[in-house]
Design a protein around this motif. Sequence first.
Motif, mmCIF file in Angstrom:
data_model
loop_
_atom_site.group_PDB
_atom_site.id
_atom_site.type_symbol
_atom_site.label_atom_id
_atom_site.label_comp_id
_atom_site.label_asym_id
_atom_site.label_seq_id
_atom_site.Cartn_x
_atom_site.Cartn_y
_atom_site.Cartn_z
ATOM 1 N N GLN A 1 32.044 23.778 53.652
ATOM 2 C CA GLN A 1 32.809 24.773 52.906
ATOM 3 C C GLN A 1 33.252 25.948 53.789
ATOM 4 O OE1 GLN A 1 33.658 24.182 49.619
ATOM 5 N NE2 GLN A 1 32.682 22.227 50.097
ATOM 6 N N ASN A 2 32.788 25.977 55.016
ATOM 7 C CA ASN A 2 33.100 27.062 55.953
ATOM 8 C C ASN A 2 34.428 26.767 56.642
ATOM 9 O OD1 ASN A 2 32.832 29.308 57.665
ATOM 10 N ND2 ASN A 2 31.528 28.218 59.118
ATOM 11 N N PRO A 3 35.460 27.616 56.562
ATOM 12 C CA PRO A 3 35.480 28.971 56.017
ATOM 13 C C PRO A 3 35.503 28.988 54.486
ATOM 14 C CG PRO A 3 37.670 28.375 56.738
ATOM 15 C CD PRO A 3 36.772 27.247 57.154
ATOM 16 N N TYR A 4 34.969 30.086 53.916
ATOM 17 C CA TYR A 4 34.797 30.208 52.477
ATOM 18 C C TYR A 4 35.976 30.953 51.861
ATOM 19 C CZ TYR A 4 30.066 29.061 53.968
ATOM 20 O OH TYR A 4 28.981 28.454 54.546
ATOM 21 N N ALA A 5 36.466 30.440 50.741
ATOM 22 C CA ALA A 5 37.610 31.058 50.069
ATOM 23 C C ALA A 5 37.209 32.405 49.480
ATOM 24 C CB ALA A 5 38.132 30.144 48.971
ATOM 25 N N THR A 6 38.158 33.340 49.508
ATOM 26 C CA THR A 6 37.948 34.636 48.864
ATOM 27 C C THR A 6 39.273 35.082 48.260
ATOM 28 O OG1 THR A 6 36.988 36.845 49.165
ATOM 29 C CG2 THR A 6 38.432 36.041 50.915
ATOM 30 N N GLY A 7 39.331 36.292 47.678
ATOM 31 C CA GLY A 7 40.552 36.781 47.060
ATOM 32 C C GLY A 7 41.649 37.038 48.081
ATOM 33 N N ASN A 8 42.865 37.186 47.615
ATOM 34 C CA ASN A 8 44.006 37.359 48.506
ATOM 35 C C ASN A 8 44.036 38.743 49.157
ATOM 36 O OD1 ASN A 8 44.994 34.805 48.069
ATOM 37 N ND2 ASN A 8 46.460 35.424 46.494
ATOM 38 N N GLY A 9 44.270 38.749 50.460
ATOM 39 C CA GLY A 9 44.418 40.000 51.201
ATOM 40 C C GLY A 9 43.140 40.800 51.337
ATOM 41 N N PRO A 10 42.020 40.175 51.705
ATOM 42 C CA PRO A 10 40.770 40.932 51.844
ATOM 43 C C PRO A 10 40.881 41.984 52.939
ATOM 44 C CG PRO A 10 40.534 38.768 52.845
ATOM 45 C CD PRO A 10 41.844 38.767 52.129
ATOM 46 N N VAL A 11 40.209 43.106 52.732
ATOM 47 C CA VAL A 11 40.294 44.236 53.657
ATOM 48 C C VAL A 11 38.934 44.546 54.270
ATOM 49 C CG1 VAL A 11 40.910 46.676 53.901
ATOM 50 C CG2 VAL A 11 42.232 45.207 52.359
ATOM 51 N N TYR B 1 30.250 40.878 49.382
ATOM 52 C CA TYR B 1 31.447 41.118 48.592
ATOM 53 C C TYR B 1 32.617 41.474 49.514
ATOM 54 C CZ TYR B 1 27.920 41.761 44.910
ATOM 55 O OH TYR B 1 26.864 41.597 44.053
ATOM 56 N N THR B 2 33.816 41.005 49.142
ATOM 57 C CA THR B 2 35.029 41.436 49.833
ATOM 58 C C THR B 2 35.911 42.196 48.855
ATOM 59 O OG1 THR B 2 36.250 39.395 49.319
ATOM 60 C CG2 THR B 2 35.014 39.452 51.404
ATOM 61 N N SER B 3 36.605 43.222 49.357
ATOM 62 C CA SER B 3 37.616 43.942 48.577
ATOM 63 C C SER B 3 38.969 43.353 48.940
ATOM 64 C CB SER B 3 37.566 45.435 48.883
ATOM 65 O OG SER B 3 37.639 45.675 50.285
ATOM 66 N N ASN B 4 39.742 42.945 47.910
ATOM 67 C CA ASN B 4 40.951 42.158 48.126
ATOM 68 C C ASN B 4 42.193 42.937 47.708
ATOM 69 O OD1 ASN B 4 39.156 39.935 48.774
ATOM 70 N ND2 ASN B 4 38.841 39.719 46.573
ATOM 71 N N ASN B 5 42.985 43.327 48.692
ATOM 72 C CA ASN B 5 44.126 44.213 48.461
ATOM 73 C C ASN B 5 45.168 43.581 47.549
ATOM 74 O OD1 ASN B 5 47.078 45.023 49.624
ATOM 75 N ND2 ASN B 5 45.714 46.786 49.635
ATOM 76 N N GLU B 6 45.588 42.360 47.838
ATOM 77 C CA GLU B 6 46.668 41.738 47.078
ATOM 78 C C GLU B 6 46.218 41.317 45.688
ATOM 79 O OE1 GLU B 6 48.433 38.589 49.344
ATOM 80 O OE2 GLU B 6 48.530 39.820 51.163
ATOM 81 N N SER B 7 44.978 40.885 45.557
ATOM 82 C CA SER B 7 44.460 40.447 44.259
ATOM 83 C C SER B 7 44.038 41.621 43.384
ATOM 84 C CB SER B 7 43.261 39.509 44.454
ATOM 85 O OG SER B 7 43.620 38.360 45.181
ATOM 86 N N GLY B 8 43.770 42.770 43.989
ATOM 87 C CA GLY B 8 43.303 43.919 43.218
ATOM 88 C C GLY B 8 41.924 43.702 42.638
ATOM 89 N N ASN B 9 41.061 42.978 43.385
ATOM 90 C CA ASN B 9 39.745 42.673 42.846
ATOM 91 C C ASN B 9 38.698 42.602 43.954
ATOM 92 O OD1 ASN B 9 40.135 40.136 44.072
ATOM 93 N ND2 ASN B 9 40.828 39.189 42.165
ATOM 94 N N VAL B 10 37.480 42.290 43.534
ATOM 95 C CA VAL B 10 36.346 42.104 44.442
ATOM 96 C C VAL B 10 35.821 40.694 44.245
ATOM 97 C CG1 VAL B 10 33.987 42.822 44.994
ATOM 98 C CG2 VAL B 10 35.717 44.543 44.440
ATOM 99 N N THR B 11 35.552 39.996 45.341
ATOM 100 C CA THR B 11 34.950 38.664 45.270
ATOM 101 C C THR B 11 33.496 38.749 45.744
ATOM 102 O OG1 THR B 11 37.060 37.575 45.728
ATOM 103 C CG2 THR B 11 35.066 36.283 46.072
#
Length: 412
Positions: A344-354, A366-376
Motif C-alpha cells: 500500500q506504500n505510498p499511502y493515499a491521502t487528501g488532495n494537495g496535502p501541505v 494526520y495530513t492537512s489537505n489544501n485542495e480538499s479542505g480537510n484533514v486525513t
Amino acid sequence: MTLSRIGRISKAFVVSVAVGLGMSACGGGTIGFMWVLGTQYNQIVGFKIDDFTGNLTQTVNSPYSSGGSNPVSITVRAGGRYVYVINKGTGKGDGNVAVFATGDDGILTFEETYSTAGNSPVWAAADGTGSFLYVLDSQSPAYGTVTNGVTDLNGDITVFAIDGNTGRLQLVPNQSIRNAAGTQLTYFEVGPVPTMLRYSGACIYTLDSGNQTVYSYGVGGSGQLVVEVNASIPTSTVNMTSIFISGSNFYITDAAPTSSSPGGTIIPYSAGSNCGLTVQVDGAVPNLPLTSNPVYSMTDSKNKFLYVVNQSTTNTNTATTNSSISAFTIDPSTGRLQPLSDTQNPYATGNGPVCMVEDPSNQYVYTSNNESGNVTGKIINQNTGQLSNLVRGSVFTATGLVTCLAVSGNVD
C-alpha cells in the motif's frame, strides 16, 4: 492549570468509575487537540482527538478567526497553554503573529497580535522550554536595498521571548550587529526567499529557496542566535521544498524530477558540529514510483520511519490529483533510508496535502489537505511504520484552502 479541591475529587471519582467499569483511565477520551489553518476565510478549526479511534470532533466555538490574513504556520508552546499563528498577510506589511490562550477543551481565546521585524512571515517554531518563539520572515527589513551593486533579497528570523504566565511576546534584539547608524538590529538575517524553519535545540535551520541553500544559526543564551562557521550551506537541490531534523538526521526534499526519480528525491544529511550538515553516503534517495512533488517530510516520534508528503503523481492514467505519503525505514546506525515494505506504500491521502503531524500519543498521523479542505487521519503501526485508515472514517472537514496544522496534548 491547577484544579480546585472539588475538581480534583470529581476527577478522581470519574477515574474510579471508569476503572470499575473495566475502562482505561487514559483511553476512550480526548488525548489531545488539533488546530488547522485555512486561508480562504482566515480561520482556525479546532478538533479534539479521540484516544480509541483517532477521530476528530470540532471544539466549541470552532472555527476561530486567525487574527489576521493568510494564516500559513502554527506552533504550540510547551505545555499547550498557548498557540501562535503566523498570518503572512498580503505582502504589504500586514503580516503578524497572533497569540491564543488554550482552554481545557482546546478552545482558543484570542489575546493579541505582534508585528515581526521583517515582512511576510511564513513559519514559526517555539523552543523546547517554551521560552522563545522564532519567526521566519520571507523579507528582512533590508529587503530591496542595494549595497555595492547587490540587491538584498534575504529573509530574516525575528526572535521573541515568551512570557510563561500570559503567553505574550517581547522582541529580542540582535546583540551582535548594528547598522551603519549604530542602531542595534531587531532581526537575524538568513538567505533569500526562505520558506521553512526548523529548530533542533542547539541549532536553527532555514530553507532558502532563492539560492537552494540551508542557513544555520547556533542557539545561544537569552534567545540570541549565533552565526556559525557553516552559516550558509549549499545543497545540490534544484527545487528544495522542505527540511526536517530529528536527532542527528536531517532531510531535504527536492521536487525536481530526475531521470532515475521522476517523483523527486529525498537527501539525507547528518547534522554535525557548528550546525553543519554532511550528506550521507548514499546521497539522494529516489522517491517512490508514481509519486510527484514532495512538499513536506517528518519522522515518527521514535525516529524509526520517515514520511514524505507528495502533492501529486506521475501516473498519467489518473483523472484527478493523486496525493500520497511515501514511507521509508531509517537505519538506526547509518540513517540510511529504505522504502517501507508494504504493497500500500505510498499511502493515499487528501488532495494537495501541505503539512503532517503525529498525535501526542503517537498512535495516529494526520495530513492537512489544501485542495480538499480537510484533514486525513491514519493509524501508525509503531513496529512496522505501516499506515492504515482510521476505524471510523479517516476524513474530517476543516476549512477552505487548508495550510498547516499543529497538535498538543491535554493542556497542563
